[in-house]
Design a protein around this motif. Structure first.
Motif, PDB file in Angstrom:
ATOM      1  N   ARG A  99      41.034 -15.610 -22.247  1.00 39.20           N
ATOM      2  CA  ARG A  99      41.184 -15.846 -20.758  1.00 39.20           C
ATOM      3  C   ARG A  99      42.405 -15.462 -20.232  1.00 39.20           C
ATOM      4  NH1 ARG A  99      44.386 -20.292 -20.307  1.00 39.20           N
ATOM      5  NH2 ARG A  99      44.538 -21.476 -22.104  1.00 39.20           N
ATOM      6  N   ARG A 100      43.408 -15.247 -21.106  1.00 36.54           N
ATOM      7  CA  ARG A 100      44.749 -14.930 -20.365  1.00 36.54           C
ATOM      8  C   ARG A 100      45.305 -13.822 -21.353  1.00 36.54           C
ATOM      9  NH1 ARG A 100      49.741 -19.340 -19.478  1.00 36.54           N
ATOM     10  NH2 ARG A 100      47.836 -20.340 -18.533  1.00 36.54           N
ATOM     11  N   ALA A 101      45.879 -12.716 -20.329  1.00 35.58           N
ATOM     12  CA  ALA A 101      46.273 -11.647 -21.098  1.00 35.58           C
ATOM     13  C   ALA A 101      47.842 -11.313 -20.515  1.00 35.58           C
ATOM     14  CB  ALA A 101      45.476 -10.339 -21.015  1.00 35.58           C
ATOM     15  N   VAL A 102      48.855 -10.940 -21.492  1.00 35.97           N
ATOM     16  CA  VAL A 102      50.061 -10.751 -21.022  1.00 35.97           C
ATOM     17  C   VAL A 102      50.382  -9.406 -21.705  1.00 35.97           C
ATOM     18  CG1 VAL A 102      52.645 -11.449 -21.468  1.00 35.97           C
ATOM     19  CG2 VAL A 102      50.880 -13.331 -20.962  1.00 35.97           C
ATOM     20  N   LEU A 103      50.658  -8.274 -20.704  1.00 32.50           N
ATOM     21  CA  LEU A 103      50.689  -6.947 -21.120  1.00 32.50           C
ATOM     22  C   LEU A 103      52.380  -6.594 -21.131  1.00 32.50           C
ATOM     23  CD1 LEU A 103      49.654  -4.149 -21.391  1.00 32.50           C
ATOM     24  CD2 LEU A 103      49.542  -3.905 -19.046  1.00 32.50           C
ATOM     25  N   LEU A 104      52.752  -5.758 -22.015  1.00 30.30           N
ATOM     26  CA  LEU A 104      54.210  -5.259 -22.082  1.00 30.30           C
ATOM     27  C   LEU A 104      53.876  -3.866 -21.400  1.00 30.30           C
ATOM     28  CD1 LEU A 104      56.825  -5.314 -23.111  1.00 30.30           C
ATOM     29  CD2 LEU A 104      56.504  -4.247 -24.872  1.00 30.30           C
ATOM     30  N   SER A 105      54.712  -4.007 -20.292  1.00 23.97           N
ATOM     31  CA  SER A 105      54.524  -2.425 -19.725  1.00 23.97           C
ATOM     32  C   SER A 105      56.359  -2.127 -19.313  1.00 23.97           C
ATOM     33  CB  SER A 105      54.031  -2.395 -18.002  1.00 23.97           C
ATOM     34  OG  SER A 105      54.086  -1.337 -17.461  1.00 23.97           O
ATOM     35  N   ASP A 163      41.119 -13.777 -15.408  1.00 24.24           N
ATOM     36  CA  ASP A 163      41.692 -14.631 -14.198  1.00 24.24           C
ATOM     37  C   ASP A 163      43.136 -15.103 -14.626  1.00 24.24           C
ATOM     38  OD1 ASP A 163      39.113 -14.493 -13.175  1.00 24.24           O
ATOM     39  OD2 ASP A 163      38.339 -16.511 -14.375  1.00 24.24           O
ATOM     40  N   GLU A 164      43.562 -14.899 -15.614  1.00 20.77           N
ATOM     41  CA  GLU A 164      44.878 -15.347 -15.957  1.00 20.77           C
ATOM     42  C   GLU A 164      45.764 -14.112 -16.550  1.00 20.77           C
ATOM     43  OE1 GLU A 164      45.071 -19.021 -18.285  1.00 20.77           O
ATOM     44  OE2 GLU A 164      43.499 -20.119 -17.087  1.00 20.77           O
ATOM     45  N   TRP A 165      46.598 -13.884 -15.910  1.00 20.19           N
ATOM     46  CA  TRP A 165      47.506 -12.567 -16.529  1.00 20.19           C
ATOM     47  C   TRP A 165      48.927 -12.497 -16.238  1.00 20.19           C
ATOM     48  CZ3 TRP A 165      49.589  -9.242 -13.084  1.00 20.19           C
ATOM     49  CH2 TRP A 165      48.901  -9.406 -11.709  1.00 20.19           C
ATOM     50  N   ALA A 166      49.618 -11.565 -17.039  1.00 16.43           N
ATOM     51  CA  ALA A 166      50.910 -11.240 -16.442  1.00 16.43           C
ATOM     52  C   ALA A 166      51.228 -10.010 -17.117  1.00 16.43           C
ATOM     53  CB  ALA A 166      51.735 -12.238 -17.012  1.00 16.43           C
ATOM     54  N   ALA A 177      61.122 -14.324 -25.001  1.00 19.21           N
ATOM     55  CA  ALA A 177      61.032 -15.644 -24.292  1.00 19.21           C
ATOM     56  C   ALA A 177      60.112 -15.642 -23.142  1.00 19.21           C
ATOM     57  CB  ALA A 177      62.498 -15.906 -24.100  1.00 19.21           C
ATOM     58  N   VAL A 178      60.352 -14.866 -22.199  1.00 16.58           N
ATOM     59  CA  VAL A 178      59.430 -14.583 -21.144  1.00 16.58           C
ATOM     60  C   VAL A 178      57.832 -14.636 -21.320  1.00 16.58           C
ATOM     61  CG1 VAL A 178      58.924 -13.333 -19.050  1.00 16.58           C
ATOM     62  CG2 VAL A 178      61.243 -13.780 -19.513  1.00 16.58           C
ATOM     63  N   ALA A 179      57.619 -13.720 -22.284  1.00 15.18           N
ATOM     64  CA  ALA A 179      56.279 -13.538 -22.719  1.00 15.18           C
ATOM     65  C   ALA A 179      55.802 -14.911 -23.228  1.00 15.18           C
ATOM     66  CB  ALA A 179      56.317 -12.302 -23.836  1.00 15.18           C
ATOM     67  N   VAL A 180      56.423 -15.675 -24.132  1.00 13.52           N
ATOM     68  CA  VAL A 180      56.040 -16.840 -24.762  1.00 13.52           C
ATOM     69  C   VAL A 180      55.674 -17.793 -23.577  1.00 13.52           C
ATOM     70  CG1 VAL A 180      56.636 -18.853 -26.156  1.00 13.52           C
ATOM     71  CG2 VAL A 180      56.940 -16.539 -26.979  1.00 13.52           C
ATOM     72  N   ARG A 181      56.497 -17.888 -22.422  1.00 11.56           N
ATOM     73  CA  ARG A 181      56.392 -18.713 -21.380  1.00 11.56           C
ATOM     74  C   ARG A 181      54.957 -18.381 -20.721  1.00 11.56           C
ATOM     75  NH1 ARG A 181      58.144 -22.634 -23.249  1.00 11.56           N
ATOM     76  NH2 ARG A 181      56.565 -23.557 -21.808  1.00 11.56           N
ATOM     77  N   ALA A 182      54.940 -16.945 -20.519  1.00 11.23           N
ATOM     78  CA  ALA A 182      53.780 -16.480 -19.796  1.00 11.23           C
ATOM     79  C   ALA A 182      52.504 -16.892 -20.406  1.00 11.23           C
ATOM     80  CB  ALA A 182      53.780 -15.005 -19.722  1.00 11.23           C
ATOM     81  N   LEU A 183      52.416 -17.029 -21.987  1.00 11.08           N
ATOM     82  CA  LEU A 183      51.277 -17.180 -22.638  1.00 11.08           C
ATOM     83  C   LEU A 183      51.043 -18.898 -22.926  1.00 11.08           C
ATOM     84  CD1 LEU A 183      52.124 -14.820 -25.704  1.00 11.08           C
ATOM     85  CD2 LEU A 183      50.024 -14.888 -24.335  1.00 11.08           C
ATOM     86  N   ALA A 232      49.459 -19.656 -15.336  1.00 10.17           N
ATOM     87  CA  ALA A 232      49.755 -18.083 -15.728  1.00 10.17           C
ATOM     88  C   ALA A 232      50.448 -17.688 -14.488  1.00 10.17           C
ATOM     89  CB  ALA A 232      48.379 -17.347 -15.993  1.00 10.17           C
ATOM     90  N   PRO A 233      51.454 -16.652 -14.627  1.00 12.39           N
ATOM     91  CA  PRO A 233      52.264 -16.000 -13.745  1.00 12.39           C
ATOM     92  C   PRO A 233      51.265 -15.344 -12.656  1.00 12.39           C
ATOM     93  CG  PRO A 233      53.259 -15.757 -15.822  1.00 12.39           C
ATOM     94  CD  PRO A 233      51.590 -16.104 -16.152  1.00 12.39           C
ATOM     95  N   ASN A 234      50.171 -14.931 -13.234  1.00 13.83           N
ATOM     96  CA  ASN A 234      49.331 -13.794 -12.452  1.00 13.83           C
ATOM     97  C   ASN A 234      50.077 -13.050 -11.488  1.00 13.83           C
ATOM     98  OD1 ASN A 234      47.369 -15.076 -13.407  1.00 13.83           O
ATOM     99  ND2 ASN A 234      46.546 -16.209 -11.560  1.00 13.83           N
ATOM    100  N   ALA A 235      51.067 -12.388 -12.008  1.00 13.05           N
ATOM    101  CA  ALA A 235      52.125 -11.348 -11.380  1.00 13.05           C
ATOM    102  C   ALA A 235      52.656 -10.474 -12.350  1.00 13.05           C
ATOM    103  CB  ALA A 235      53.177 -12.379 -10.739  1.00 13.05           C
TER     104      ALA A 235
END
Length: 286
Positions: free
Chosen positions: A99-105, A128-131, A177-183, A188-191
């Motif tokens: 349901r949530r994905a955090v992508l490294l760009s 629906d939940e992402w960063a 550290a930011v990734a862990v919070r986003a997860l 979710a940040p959705n940003a």
């Protein structure tokens, strides 16, 4: 029990994300091409090493299911069009309960831009939940196994086409550290989150700090864009090398001369300074 899938779990940010999730008490499925155990994982929390290769769709099924409901994504390295392999996997992951994905760009690549920018643009339409994490250039480029780090150790030289342009170099630990919070945060940040260190530095500034920390002279050698592209092409596909050399020229023009408050806003602490990171990693902690 829910779990987080970390793609690229043995890499520069992925290994640190695994450690951060473990510290937060989250069950982790650590995915890498060799299904290698992640150093430092454990602490009584379940960390399962699984094989995953972006180039092998047959490996996709083994990393999903089993309660995996969120994923940290590191794109395939050295690929000019990661969307071609990433988007089919992401759609499958959504269908199987993620349901949530955090992508490294990258700070240099906006949504819809080249390479991972296409994945960035598609992510909100899949989950629906992402960063999207858009860090500046890694401080570990000068201390790990990056080309810059290797030439620093072998020759005392950093070669770029960035001229006197400045970059908000960032510690991989701050990115993680930011990734862990986003997860793990309830919301979710959705940003997309542009992540930098506390100061923008030129490659000459970096060379000066490395000289002071290591006690051996390090210099910045300026190349043309064409010279840089040719040099990088010995390490990676020519199209990707050309893109990276173009990013150097953008740095020379001021494109990365900025800092953001993302690390402190998300984690509650300020980002690490390059001198502190260089001293820490020179001591074998990085």
């Amino acid at each position: 029990m829910s779990a987080a899938l970390v793609v690229g779990a043995t890499g520069t940010t992925g290994s640190r994300v695994v450690a951060g999730l473990v510290a937060a008490g989250v069950r982790v499925r650590a995915a890498s091409r060799r299904a290698a155990a992640v150093q430092g994982a454990g602490m009584g929390v379940d960390v399962e090493a699984v094989r995953f290769d972006w180039g092998d769709p047959g490996s996709y099924g083994g990393v999903l299911g089993g309660g995996v409901d969120r994923v940290y994504l590191v794109p395939p390295p050295g690929t000019a069009d990661p969307a071609a392999v990433m988007l089919p996997f992401l759609r499958r992951a959504c269908a199987e309960g993620v349901r949530r994905a955090v992508l490294l760009s990258s700070s240099a690549i906006p949504a819809g831009g080249p390479a991972v920018g296409r994945v960035h643009a598609a992510l909100p339409g899949i989950f629906d939940e992402w960063a999207v994490l858009r860090p500046s250039w890694f401080m570990q480029n000068f201390t790990g196994d990056h080309l810059h780090a290797r030439t620093v150790r072998a020759e005392g030289v950093i070669r770029t086409a960035a001229g006197e342009g400045r970059v908000g170099f960032v510690d991989a630990e701050d990115i993680a550290a930011v990734a862990v919070r986003a997860l793990v945060d309830e919301r979710a940040p959705n940003a997309d989150l542009v992540i930098t260190g506390p100061r923008a530095l030129s490659y000459g500034d970096i060379a000066a700090v490395l000289t002071e920390v290591t006690g051996r002279t390090v210099v910045h050698q300026r190349l043309t864009r064409e010279e840089m592209a040719e040099r990088l092409a010995a390490e990676m596909p020519a199209a990707f090398a050309g893109m990276l050399a173009g990013m150097d020229r953008a740095i020379a023009g001021g494109a990365e001369d900025r800092t953001t408050g993302t690390v402190e806003r998300v984690t509650g602490r300020p980002p690490h300074d390059f001198r502190a990171v260089a001293e820490r990693e020179a001591g074998g902690r990085g």
